[in-house]
Design a protein around this motif. Structure first.
Motif, short mmCIF file in Angstrom:
data_model
loop_
_atom_site.label_atom_id
_atom_site.label_comp_id
_atom_site.label_asym_id
_atom_site.label_seq_id
_atom_site.Cartn_x
_atom_site.Cartn_y
_atom_site.Cartn_z
N HIS A 58 53.64 65.98 47.06
CA HIS A 58 52.73 64.89 47.45
C HIS A 58 51.35 65.51 47.60
CE1 HIS A 58 56.29 62.61 49.48
NE2 HIS A 58 56.17 62.24 48.22
N ARG A 59 50.49 65.28 46.63
CA ARG A 59 49.18 65.93 46.62
C ARG A 59 48.08 64.90 46.88
NH1 ARG A 59 49.49 71.77 45.15
NH2 ARG A 59 47.74 72.35 46.48
N PRO A 60 47.23 65.12 47.87
CA PRO A 60 46.13 64.18 48.12
C PRO A 60 45.25 63.98 46.90
CG PRO A 60 46.39 65.63 50.00
CD PRO A 60 47.29 66.17 48.91
N VAL A 61 44.82 62.74 46.69
CA VAL A 61 43.98 62.37 45.56
C VAL A 61 42.59 62.02 46.09
CG1 VAL A 61 43.64 60.71 43.70
CG2 VAL A 61 45.94 61.51 44.25
N PRO A 62 41.52 62.56 45.50
CA PRO A 62 40.17 62.30 45.98
C PRO A 62 39.62 60.96 45.53
CG PRO A 62 40.07 63.77 44.10
CD PRO A 62 41.53 63.54 44.39
N LEU A 63 40.39 59.90 45.77
CA LEU A 63 39.96 58.54 45.44
C LEU A 63 40.26 57.64 46.61
CD1 LEU A 63 41.26 57.79 41.81
CD2 LEU A 63 38.91 58.15 42.51
N GLY A 84 51.10 68.45 40.61
CA GLY A 84 51.60 68.85 41.92
C GLY A 84 51.28 70.29 42.25
N THR A 85 51.28 71.14 41.22
CA THR A 85 50.94 72.55 41.42
C THR A 85 49.58 72.90 40.84
OG1 THR A 85 52.15 73.10 39.39
CG2 THR A 85 53.34 73.28 41.48
N ALA A 86 48.91 71.94 40.23
CA ALA A 86 47.57 72.16 39.68
C ALA A 86 46.67 71.00 40.11
CB ALA A 86 47.63 72.25 38.15
N PRO A 87 46.33 70.95 41.41
CA PRO A 87 45.60 69.78 41.93
C PRO A 87 44.24 69.57 41.31
CG PRO A 87 45.64 71.57 43.54
CD PRO A 87 46.59 71.95 42.46
N GLU A 88 43.68 70.60 40.67
CA GLU A 88 42.39 70.41 40.00
C GLU A 88 42.47 69.34 38.92
OE1 GLU A 88 44.56 73.87 38.05
OE2 GLU A 88 44.14 73.19 40.10
N CYS A 89 43.67 69.11 38.38
CA CYS A 89 43.84 68.05 37.37
C CYS A 89 43.52 66.68 37.94
CB CYS A 89 45.28 68.07 36.84
SG CYS A 89 45.74 69.54 35.93
N LEU A 90 43.75 66.51 39.23
CA LEU A 90 43.53 65.20 39.86
C LEU A 90 42.05 64.87 40.02
CD1 LEU A 90 46.33 65.44 42.57
CD2 LEU A 90 46.40 64.18 40.40
N GLN A 91 41.19 65.85 39.84
CA GLN A 91 39.76 65.60 39.94
C GLN A 91 39.27 64.66 38.84
OE1 GLN A 91 37.82 66.66 42.49
NE2 GLN A 91 39.66 67.61 43.40
N ARG A 92 40.01 64.61 37.74
CA ARG A 92 39.59 63.73 36.63
C ARG A 92 40.25 62.36 36.68
NH1 ARG A 92 43.03 67.51 33.74
NH2 ARG A 92 44.84 66.45 32.83
N LEU A 93 41.06 62.11 37.71
CA LEU A 93 41.69 60.80 37.84
C LEU A 93 40.66 59.77 38.29
CD1 LEU A 93 44.40 59.21 37.85
CD2 LEU A 93 44.60 59.81 40.26
#
Length: 209
Positions: A47-52, A104-113
């Protein structure tokens, strides 16, 4: 349902903040899988926090993987924690889940969401209740209402799921099951009872609060 103590200075109640902190992390059901291997696959859950922010929600990206195929995580989804008159969990689907596989293990990917890459799932809203364990510690329960029908499109078909969980500072119990729409019977997931996950890593410091 217990009454909230009211929002804090940034608009989130103590209960919502506590639940977000409990959920944010990496979890594993190792002990359960060893003791009951016939019924429970050894899983890792993120469960990874999303910056949105959607309205006044805190968002988490979720996915899981079998320990024998950790490089092939699946069930990518977005979990929204929101509070108006009551505390609720709203699920969202990713329009292109493969684009975020492994986040989940590469949260930097979520920066582009971006918000247009996720879609609200009607009927997939959980009502949350809680009990106090200590003055600032809780045990949360989140389940669909009896009349809710939670479904999502997958490979041209509608898939039905029954969603639910319990969360405390140290563990996470998942009641998620896939449902046969014709018979109403569970096809996969927590058929013999909840998956019992223990938190191995804490990601609460990543929450945008």
């Amino acid at each position: 349902m217990p009454q909230s103590h009211g929002p804090d200075k940034i608009g989130y109640s103590p209960e919502l903040l506590a639940l977000a902190r409990y959920l944010a992390g990496e979890f594993e059901n190792r002990e359960q899988a060893i003791s009951e291997p016939v019924w429970y696959v050894h899983l890792r859950l993120w469960h990874r926090p999303v910056p949105l922010f959607l309205d006044d929600s805190l968002l988490l990206f979720a996915e899981q993987a079998s320990l024998v195929n950790l490089d092939q995580p699946y069930r990518q989804r977005i979990i929204g924690l929101r509070q108006s008159e009551s505390l609720q969990i709203q699920y969202y689907r990713l329009k292109e889940p493969a684009a975020f596989q492994g986040a989940g293990t590469a949260p930097e990917c979520l920066q582009r969401l971006t918000p247009d890459q996720i879609e609200l799932l009607p009927g997939c809203t959980l009502n949350v209740t809680w009990q106090h364990l200590q003055p600032s510690s809780y045990r949360f329960q989140a389940f669909l209402t009896a009349e809710a029908r939670c479904c999502f499109p997958y490979q041209g078909e509608l898939r039905y799921v029954s969603l639910g969980f319990e969360a405390s500072p140290d563990d996470f119990l998942s009641y998620d099951k896939g449902i046969d729409p014709a018979t109403g019977k569970a096809l996969w997931g927590a058929i013999m009872g909840p998956f019992r996950f223990i938190k191995r890593q804490d990601f609460s410091q990543e929450l945008p609060i």
